[in-house]
Motif scaffolding. Structure first.
Motif, PDB file in Angstrom:
ATOM      1  N   LYS A 101       0.829  -1.196   0.000  1.00  0.00           N
ATOM      2  CA  LYS A 101       0.000   0.000   0.000  1.00  0.00           C
ATOM      3  C   LYS A 101       0.867   1.251   0.000  1.00  0.00           C
ATOM      4  N   ARG A 102       0.481   2.225  -0.803  1.00  0.00           N
ATOM      5  CA  ARG A 102       1.165   3.513  -0.843  1.00  0.00           C
ATOM      6  C   ARG A 102       0.224   4.618  -0.348  1.00  0.00           C
ATOM      7  N   GLU A 103       0.798   5.619   0.270  1.00  0.00           N
ATOM      8  CA  GLU A 103       0.013   6.736   0.776  1.00  0.00           C
ATOM      9  C   GLU A 103      -0.432   7.647  -0.366  1.00  0.00           C
ATOM     10  N   SER A 104      -1.460   8.444  -0.104  1.00  0.00           N
ATOM     11  CA  SER A 104      -1.888   9.463  -1.052  1.00  0.00           C
ATOM     12  C   SER A 104      -0.993  10.687  -0.919  1.00  0.00           C
ATOM     13  N   GLU A 108      -6.132   5.447  -8.466  1.00  0.00           N
ATOM     14  CA  GLU A 108      -6.620   4.388  -7.583  1.00  0.00           C
ATOM     15  C   GLU A 108      -5.433   3.659  -6.970  1.00  0.00           C
ATOM     16  N   LYS A 109      -5.297   2.366  -7.250  1.00  0.00           N
ATOM     17  CA  LYS A 109      -4.199   1.569  -6.735  1.00  0.00           C
ATOM     18  C   LYS A 109      -3.222   1.237  -7.864  1.00  0.00           C
ATOM     19  N   ILE A 110      -2.019   0.849  -7.503  1.00  0.00           N
ATOM     20  CA  ILE A 110      -1.030   0.429  -8.495  1.00  0.00           C
ATOM     21  C   ILE A 110      -1.598  -0.709  -9.337  1.00  0.00           C
ATOM     22  N   CYS A 111      -1.504  -0.572 -10.647  1.00  0.00           N
ATOM     23  CA  CYS A 111      -1.950  -1.604 -11.603  1.00  0.00           C
ATOM     24  C   CYS A 111      -3.414  -1.996 -11.408  1.00  0.00           C
ATOM     25  N   SER A 112      -4.242  -1.029 -11.059  1.00  0.00           N
ATOM     26  CA  SER A 112      -5.668  -1.320 -10.878  1.00  0.00           C
ATOM     27  C   SER A 112      -6.458  -1.190 -12.175  1.00  0.00           C
ATOM     28  N   GLY A 113      -5.795  -0.759 -13.254  1.00  0.00           N
ATOM     29  CA  GLY A 113      -6.477  -0.588 -14.531  1.00  0.00           C
ATOM     30  C   GLY A 113      -6.278  -1.763 -15.459  1.00  0.00           C
ATOM     31  N   LEU A 168      10.269   2.762  -6.187  1.00  0.00           N
ATOM     32  CA  LEU A 168       9.705   3.937  -6.842  1.00  0.00           C
ATOM     33  C   LEU A 168       8.808   4.718  -5.884  1.00  0.00           C
ATOM     34  N   THR A 169       8.776   6.041  -6.055  1.00  0.00           N
ATOM     35  CA  THR A 169       7.886   6.896  -5.266  1.00  0.00           C
ATOM     36  C   THR A 169       6.542   6.984  -5.968  1.00  0.00           C
ATOM     37  N   ILE A 170       5.521   6.403  -5.350  1.00  0.00           N
ATOM     38  CA  ILE A 170       4.190   6.333  -5.951  1.00  0.00           C
ATOM     39  C   ILE A 170       3.152   6.812  -4.949  1.00  0.00           C
ATOM     40  N   TYR A 171       2.285   7.694  -5.384  1.00  0.00           N
ATOM     41  CA  TYR A 171       1.176   8.162  -4.558  1.00  0.00           C
ATOM     42  C   TYR A 171      -0.118   7.577  -5.105  1.00  0.00           C
ATOM     43  N   GLU A 172      -0.759   6.727  -4.316  1.00  0.00           N
ATOM     44  CA  GLU A 172      -2.022   6.118  -4.733  1.00  0.00           C
ATOM     45  C   GLU A 172      -3.199   7.011  -4.331  1.00  0.00           C
TER      46      GLU A 172
END
Length: 479
Positions: free
Chosen positions: A13-16, A54-59, A182-186
């Protein structure tokens, strides 16, 4: 509905985003294109962040059939005729290099993602001449290929064109490792791009470079991608106790299906249609009937669907978003070859952003837009778009809400306005507006997915009106 890939992988899980930040590069979209682009930029020492609605790879990344190939149906004969041998070779070389790049990353990062080197086949029941022309074109472009009469499919074909040394894998296992550093904001949705600023619902990101990797571009202008391509959906079922076909197959005939194995499963795909054009439904049932005939002892384990952007000339748009936005880049229009095209996009974009020369960027440039090369396809897309704008104004349905059957949906007239209605199996009624918030087209009900789909540009919403897919960036109003 979960794909086999979704079942096998859970991203951390990544933070917004929480406020305003700065970066050298901001990538919009944490699908495979955005992730690979960020990964390559970071390897070059560039400060990059990804924002994801949304979430990583949710599409669509999670709904692929995960084939890594330079064989993209009947493409090379067409490319040579329309663009010339030099540019066709750029396309071929880019996709061949993408396969090698996947192998390189998997080996260097020691990723356990079920990668297998497999041959890819185009097969036909009657159009042998088309495969002969494709073989001739592929040979000119130095792709190793061969025409065959026999395959390991459970039915007789007239011919099959084999491309050697292609690949297949589990994309989410691959990306789980790639995203680690990687720096990712979900749960951070991009709302607007202003020069060097991305405005989101959680704050703003200031960056020298912006990459739009949202499957379908989120800005209508400049670029006008909504008149350059349409979207199509296709369907897959995964079967236990079915045959190992020892390769990746796709039929070139109108009703051709795709086949490939993953571990002990056979993935059977087909049922393609323009998004918003599936009022009758039954696409999964069609595949189940095929499975019953070919593999009577097989059992369905998973089923899922995917959506693809189809450019008017069938070549992805990778490069500068438009001549008016030199610091904004885009990657879209992969047709049905997202795994390979996403790697091609990452190589091109990371080179362009870092100031390096790329030998095959020209054929993919979004600025090419040669109307004469694909005027027939462009005309058809404009007809569909225009027709559906008109439909919003003049179509008056005769149904009433109470006539909608349990478990079904449709457009009805309610209180003098057109309303989308879905009645669940318990008799609960859900109503939404039928006007797409993207550009106002009339939405159509998709009974296979219980969704409202736009036949103009492919936006999708669930039966409650919640946003599923772009280019719309918000949901539907509902009662």
């Amino acid at each position: 509905m979960k794909s086999v890939w979704s079942e096998s992988c859970n991203f951390k899980k990544r933070e917004s985003l929480n406020g305003n930040i700065e970066a050298d590069v901001v990538v919009i979209g944490a699908g495979i294109t955005g992730i690979l682009t960020a990964y390559m930029l970071k390897k070059k020492g560039i400060d990059v962040v990804i924002i994801e609605a949304e979430k990583i790879c949710s599409g669509n990344t999670k709904n692929t059939t995960a084939k890594i190939t330079s064989q993209h149906s009947l493409i090379y004969d067409k490319l040579i005729k329309e663009f010339g041998e030099e540019k066709a070779r750029q396309y071929a070389s880019a996709n061949e290099l993408a396969i090698k790049k996947y192998k390189e990353i998997i080996e260097n990062e020691r990723i356990k993602c079920d990668f297998e080197e497999k041959d890819a086949y185009l097969y036909t029941m009657d159009n042998v001449e088309a495969l002969k022309k494709e073989l001739e074109a592929a040979t000119k472009l130095r792709i190793k290929a061969k025409l065959l009469e026999n395959t390991e499919l459970p039915f007789k074909v007239k011919a099959a064109l084999k491309f050697y040394n292609q690949g297949q894998f589990n994309p989410l296992k691959f990306l789980e490792v790639i995203t680690e550093d990687l720096t990712i904001y979900e749960n951070t949705k991009a709302l607007e791009i202003k020069e060097e600023l991305v405005v989101t619902d959680k704050g703003m990101v200031a960056a020298n470079v912006i990459v739009v990797a949202t499957h379908y571009p989120i800005m209508n202008t400049p670029g006008y991608y909504f008149i350059r391509m349409h979207q199509e959906r296709s369907y897959v079922i995964a079967l236990e106790n079915a045959q190992d076909v020892n390769g990746m197959y796709i039929g070139i005939d109108k009703w051709g299906y795709s086949f490939r194995n993953y571990k002990d499963l056979l993935l059977l795909g087909g049922g393609s249609h323009r998004t918003g054009k599936n009022e009758a439904g039954g696409k999964y049932e069609e595949l189940r009937q095929v499975a019953k005939e070919l593999y009577p002892n097989a059992k369905e384990k998973y089923h899922w669907s995917a959506q693809d952007c189809i450019p008017i000339d069938e070549i992805p748009y990778i490069g500068q978003y438009s001549t008016e936005t030199p610091n904004v880049y885009v990657a879209t229009g992969y047709k049905k070859w997202g795994m390979t095209s996403s790697m091609v996009a990452a190589m091109i974009l990371s080179d362009m952003i870092s100031g390096n020369k790329n030998d095959f960027a020209e054929i993919f440039s979004p600025t090419r837009f040669d109307m004469s090369a694909s005027s027939k396809n462009l005309t058809q897309d404009v007809i569909e778009t225009t027709k559906n704008f008109i439909a919003q104004k003049i179509h008056i349905p005769s149904e009433q809400v109470e006539k909608v059957e349990t478990g079904h949906g449709g457009i009805v007239e309610y209180n003098g306005e057109k309303v989308g209605v879905y009645k669940d199996n318990n008799g609960n009624i859900f109503t939404v507006t039928t006007k797409c918030p993207h550009l106002g087209c009339e939405l159509q009900w998709n009974p296979d997915e219980l969704s409202w789909d736009c036949p103009c540009h492919g936006s999708r919403f669930d039966y409650k009106g919640n946003w599923i897919e772009s280019p719309a960036i918000g949901g539907l109003s509902h009662e």
